[in-house]
Design a protein around this motif. Sequence first.
Motif, PDB file in Angstrom:
ATOM      1  N   UNK A  28       1.148  -1.189   0.147  1.00 58.39           N
ATOM      2  CA  UNK A  28      -0.396  -0.183   0.325  1.00 58.39           C
ATOM      3  C   UNK A  28       1.287   1.123  -0.083  1.00 58.39           C
ATOM      4  N   UNK A  29       0.314   2.534  -0.410  1.00 62.06           N
ATOM      5  CA  UNK A  29       1.104   3.684  -0.210  1.00 62.06           C
ATOM      6  C   UNK A  29       0.000   4.607   0.608  1.00 62.06           C
ATOM      7  N   UNK A  30       1.538   5.521   1.548  1.00 69.68           N
ATOM      8  CA  UNK A  30       1.201   5.632   2.299  1.00 69.68           C
ATOM      9  C   UNK A  30       1.466   7.259   2.695  1.00 69.68           C
ATOM     10  N   UNK A  31       0.830   8.149   2.667  1.00 70.04           N
ATOM     11  CA  UNK A  31       1.416   9.604   2.710  1.00 70.04           C
ATOM     12  C   UNK A  31       1.463   9.959   4.438  1.00 70.04           C
ATOM     13  N   UNK A  32       2.475  10.405   4.209  1.00 71.37           N
ATOM     14  CA  UNK A  32       3.237  11.252   5.489  1.00 71.37           C
ATOM     15  C   UNK A  32       3.231  12.661   5.585  1.00 71.37           C
ATOM     16  N   UNK A  33       3.914  13.555   6.649  1.00 70.01           N
ATOM     17  CA  UNK A  33       3.935  15.018   6.347  1.00 70.01           C
ATOM     18  C   UNK A  33       5.968  15.119   6.752  1.00 70.01           C
ATOM     19  N   UNK A  34       6.267  15.772   5.926  1.00 69.91           N
ATOM     20  CA  UNK A  34       7.776  15.962   6.269  1.00 69.91           C
ATOM     21  C   UNK A  34       7.865  16.387   7.492  1.00 69.91           C
ATOM     22  N   UNK A  35       9.216  16.042   8.544  1.00 69.52           N
ATOM     23  CA  UNK A  35       9.680  16.536   9.727  1.00 69.52           C
ATOM     24  C   UNK A  35      10.722  16.716   9.690  1.00 69.52           C
ATOM     25  N   UNK A  36      11.022  17.891   9.707  1.00 67.28           N
ATOM     26  CA  UNK A  36      12.669  18.432   9.280  1.00 67.28           C
ATOM     27  C   UNK A  36      12.459  19.667   8.356  1.00 67.28           C
ATOM     28  N   UNK A  37      13.988  19.836   8.550  1.00 66.27           N
ATOM     29  CA  UNK A  37      14.077  20.260   7.122  1.00 66.27           C
ATOM     30  C   UNK A  37      15.873  20.058   6.869  1.00 66.27           C
ATOM     31  N   UNK A  38      16.374  18.930   6.730  1.00 64.83           N
ATOM     32  CA  UNK A  38      17.117  18.226   5.915  1.00 64.83           C
ATOM     33  C   UNK A  38      16.793  18.573   4.392  1.00 64.83           C
ATOM     34  N   UNK A  39      15.767  18.475   4.100  1.00 65.65           N
ATOM     35  CA  UNK A  39      15.915  17.743   2.391  1.00 65.65           C
ATOM     36  C   UNK A  39      14.586  19.785   1.785  1.00 65.65           C
ATOM     37  N   UNK A  40      15.569  20.562   2.709  1.00 58.81           N
ATOM     38  CA  UNK A  40      14.995  21.822   1.919  1.00 58.81           C
ATOM     39  C   UNK A  40      16.814  21.703   1.019  1.00 58.81           C
ATOM     40  N   UNK A  41      15.883  22.978   0.218  1.00 58.06           N
ATOM     41  CA  UNK A  41      14.951  23.451  -0.749  1.00 58.06           C
ATOM     42  C   UNK A  41      13.711  23.058  -1.335  1.00 58.06           C
ATOM     43  N   UNK A  42      13.942  21.495  -0.850  1.00 56.53           N
ATOM     44  CA  UNK A  42      13.291  20.852  -2.328  1.00 56.53           C
ATOM     45  C   UNK A  42      11.280  20.447  -1.517  1.00 56.53           C
ATOM     46  N   UNK A  43      11.935  19.805  -0.324  1.00 59.37           N
ATOM     47  CA  UNK A  43      11.144  20.058   0.707  1.00 59.37           C
ATOM     48  C   UNK A  43      11.290  20.218   1.858  1.00 59.37           C
ATOM     49  N   UNK A  44       9.994  20.622   2.562  1.00 57.57           N
ATOM     50  CA  UNK A  44      10.194  21.724   3.582  1.00 57.57           C
ATOM     51  C   UNK A  44       9.274  21.278   4.252  1.00 57.57           C
ATOM     52  N   UNK A  45       9.459  21.025   5.806  1.00 55.84           N
ATOM     53  CA  UNK A  45       8.725  21.135   6.726  1.00 55.84           C
ATOM     54  C   UNK A  45       6.872  20.765   6.826  1.00 55.84           C
ATOM     55  N   UNK A  46       6.326  20.506   7.180  1.00 57.28           N
ATOM     56  CA  UNK A  46       5.139  20.127   6.292  1.00 57.28           C
ATOM     57  C   UNK A  46       4.342  19.842   5.415  1.00 57.28           C
ATOM     58  N   UNK A  47       5.529  19.479   3.854  1.00 53.48           N
ATOM     59  CA  UNK A  47       5.050  18.885   3.070  1.00 53.48           C
ATOM     60  C   UNK A  47       4.469  17.776   3.122  1.00 53.48           C
ATOM     61  N   UNK A  48       3.679  17.125   2.253  1.00 53.85           N
ATOM     62  CA  UNK A  48       3.439  15.848   2.427  1.00 53.85           C
ATOM     63  C   UNK A  48       3.722  15.169   1.137  1.00 53.85           C
ATOM     64  N   UNK A  49       4.502  13.582   1.629  1.00 51.12           N
ATOM     65  CA  UNK A  49       4.736  12.721  -0.029  1.00 51.12           C
ATOM     66  C   UNK A  49       3.711  11.572   0.449  1.00 51.12           C
ATOM     67  N   UNK A  50       3.932  11.075  -0.794  1.00 56.22           N
ATOM     68  CA  UNK A  50       2.908   9.601  -1.155  1.00 56.22           C
ATOM     69  C   UNK A  50       4.617   8.671  -0.793  1.00 56.22           C
ATOM     70  N   UNK A  51       4.210   7.807  -0.258  1.00 58.22           N
ATOM     71  CA  UNK A  51       5.235   6.496   0.007  1.00 58.22           C
ATOM     72  C   UNK A  51       4.609   5.300  -0.836  1.00 58.22           C
ATOM     73  N   UNK A  52       5.212   4.688  -1.595  1.00 59.12           N
ATOM     74  CA  UNK A  52       5.679   3.749  -1.583  1.00 59.12           C
ATOM     75  C   UNK A  52       6.302   2.344  -1.693  1.00 59.12           C
ATOM     76  N   UNK A  53       5.823   1.134  -1.831  1.00 59.79           N
ATOM     77  CA  UNK A  53       6.676   0.151  -1.465  1.00 59.79           C
ATOM     78  C   UNK A  53       8.297   0.160  -2.504  1.00 59.79           C
ATOM     79  N   UNK A  54       9.643   0.200  -1.838  1.00 61.03           N
ATOM     80  CA  UNK A  54      10.565  -0.020  -2.553  1.00 61.03           C
ATOM     81  C   UNK A  54      10.379  -1.209  -3.583  1.00 61.03           C
ATOM     82  N   UNK A  55      10.713  -0.977  -4.860  1.00 54.07           N
ATOM     83  CA  UNK A  55      11.517  -2.077  -5.731  1.00 54.07           C
ATOM     84  C   UNK A  55      12.972  -2.172  -6.128  1.00 54.07           C
TER      85      UNK A  55
END
Length: 148
Positions: A28-55
């Motif tokens: 299944x896919x899961x949506x979570x919010x980004x926590x923290x700033x380690x992915x700035x400037x491309x993803x920011x704290x509070x952005x949402x990401x949809x995760x899917x199982x890795x292949x």
Amino acid sequence: MEISSKKKITLANNLFFEELKVYLDKGQRVTIRVAGNSMNPFLKHGDRVVLKPIENADLKLGRIVLADTEQGYILHRIVKIMDDEIWLAGDANLQQIERLKKEEVWAIVAEAFNDKGKIDVHSFLTINAAFIWYWARPVRRLLNWIKK
């Protein structure tokens, strides 16, 4: 049946990610919010990401993945792939690189959203901009030092 709730609950990270892994293991896919700033400037704290199982086919340079490391769970970008090892780095990190075994990577970011809409995390332009940003780490460190 879908249940929606506006009630906010707080879980310990290990409990949250153990439960998240159950869903990913079921495909299944899961949506979570980004926590923290380690992915700035491309993803920011509070952005949402949809995760899917890795292949295996998902393991490409520039992709953003969720991994379970000795330091905890991280959402970082693949910067190097070797036979059985993957190197990850947060876009905002100036030095740190995580060296992991492929099986420590749980999921890949399939989609991302901010308040303005969809973030195209897989486009040629975005991935190349992210690598230019990554390779500029020495200059960014110097600029940070000068600012201080």
